[in-house]
Design an enzyme around this catalytic site. Structure first.
Site, mmCIF file in Angstrom:
data_model
loop_
_atom_site.group_PDB
_atom_site.id
_atom_site.type_symbol
_atom_site.label_atom_id
_atom_site.label_comp_id
_atom_site.label_asym_id
_atom_site.label_seq_id
_atom_site.Cartn_x
_atom_site.Cartn_y
_atom_site.Cartn_z
ATOM 1 C CB ALA A 59 5.749 29.512 7.020
ATOM 2 N N GLY B 245 10.790 31.589 6.041
ATOM 3 C CA GLY B 245 11.024 31.217 7.442
ATOM 4 C C GLY B 245 12.278 30.370 7.618
ATOM 5 C CD GLU C 149 11.497 35.323 8.190
ATOM 6 O OE1 GLU C 149 10.694 34.371 8.079
ATOM 7 O OE2 GLU C 149 11.138 36.504 8.246
ATOM 8 C CD GLU D 246 9.248 35.453 3.566
ATOM 9 O OE1 GLU D 246 10.041 35.875 2.696
ATOM 10 O OE2 GLU D 246 9.620 34.932 4.623
#
Ligand code: DAK
Length: 261
Positions: free
Chosen positions: A66, A111, A114, A134
């Site tokens: 992200a 992300g 993911e 993260e």
């Protein structure tokens, strides 16, 4: 449809979606999430498209996570909206009745790992790198890093990756089952296209059912999942593809599947 942060190309039965922010290693911001949702929704409805490939622009990164610069100053409401948006994209990908193949051509972090996990399987280049960093930013993975990852590679590896934030190379990613196959950088897209075309040549009804059965059945007790499988098997007999596939075998010819799913 015109997009600013992604490219969406359709060639016959294969669509390729490319996240296109190479200057920031294809980091995901709210606009990318919105455009991905629009593109996957449209491709899901496009009867001509049978398989979708997801990749990142440039030669360095699939998705480096992200967008940290977009996230840093979000207030809690904006963070929740962004979170729901990203979760919506991964859920949409999983529920799409067409296979999505991740072509991971570099960094797939946070992300990025993911969104690759929300694809049906991952092919990667020898330069690919994976991780859930993260924890280094003071947060937990938010788009399936603790859940889809542990279901795929097991709890121990998921815990090691999420707790250390380590970035792993593609050899280890393959060893733990995160990646299906690894290719030299210049051969990755050809290999992904080849497998996409192979899948696109199968019947839509059976392709859709395979994806749904494996996704839905995985978390069910085995006897319930087997019941679902039997119902889907039975549904295949309502499709012309079943007669075409079995007939083609007996007539020693290639099947020509035309069933609609
Ligand atoms: N966000 C924003 N910019 C990024 C970025 C990112 N994730 N990753 C890289 N960039 C930018 C860099 O800032 C740099 O910009 P300039 O300095 O040129 O302006 C440019 O991309 C090139 O990066 P580097 O210069 O750093 O390149 P290096 O080769 O030196 O390093 C790297 C590559 C990938 C190791 C490094 O860039 C890096 O560590 N990037 C951050 C990786 C990371 O921590 N990713 C996880 C982000 S957190 C949620 C769903 C999902 C998420 C959260 C919630 N909900 C549904 C709840 C996801 C969270 C995350 O992904």
């Amino acid at each position: 449809m015109a997009y600013e942060t992604i490219l969406c190309e359709v060639d016959g039965a294969i669509a390729t979606v490319t996240i296109n922010r190479p200057k920031v290693l294809n980091a995901l911001n709210p606009q990318v999430a919105e455009e991905l949702a629009q593109a996957f929704t449209a491709l899901g409805k496009d009867a001509a498209v049978k398989v979708i490939i997801l990749t990142g622009a440039g030669d360095k990164s699939f998705v480096a996570g992200a967008d940290i610069s977009a996230m840093r100053d979000m207030n809690p409401v904006q963070a929740r909206n962004f979170s729901r948006q990203l979760q919506g994209v991964t859920s949409l990908m999983e529920s799409l009745p067409k296979p999505i193949i991740a072509a991971v051509n570099g960094f797939a972090l946070g992300g990025g790992t993911e969104i690759a996990l929300a694809c049906d399987f991952i092919y990667a280049s020898e330069t690919a790198k994976f991780g859930q960093p993260e924890i280094n930013l003071g947060v937990v993975p938010g788009a399936g890093g603790t859940q889809r990852l542990s279901r795929l590679v097991g709890k121990s590896w998921a815990k090691e990756l999420c707790l250390t934030g380590d970035i792993i190379d593609v050899a280890l990613a393959k060893e733990i089952g995160l990646v299906n196959r690894v290719f030299p950088v210049d051969q990755l897209m050809d290999a992904v296209l080849k497998v996409a075309k192979k899948i696109a040549s199968k019947g839509r009804v059976a392709t859709r059912a395979c994806k749904e059965l494996i996704n839905c059945g995985f978390d069910l007790p085995l006897n319930h999942a087997l019941l679902l499988e039997a119902e889907a098997f039975c549904t295949c007999f309502a499709s012309p593809d079943q007669r075409e596939g079995m007939g083609a075998f007996l007539e020693k010819r290639k099947p020509d599947f035309k069933g609609e799913a």
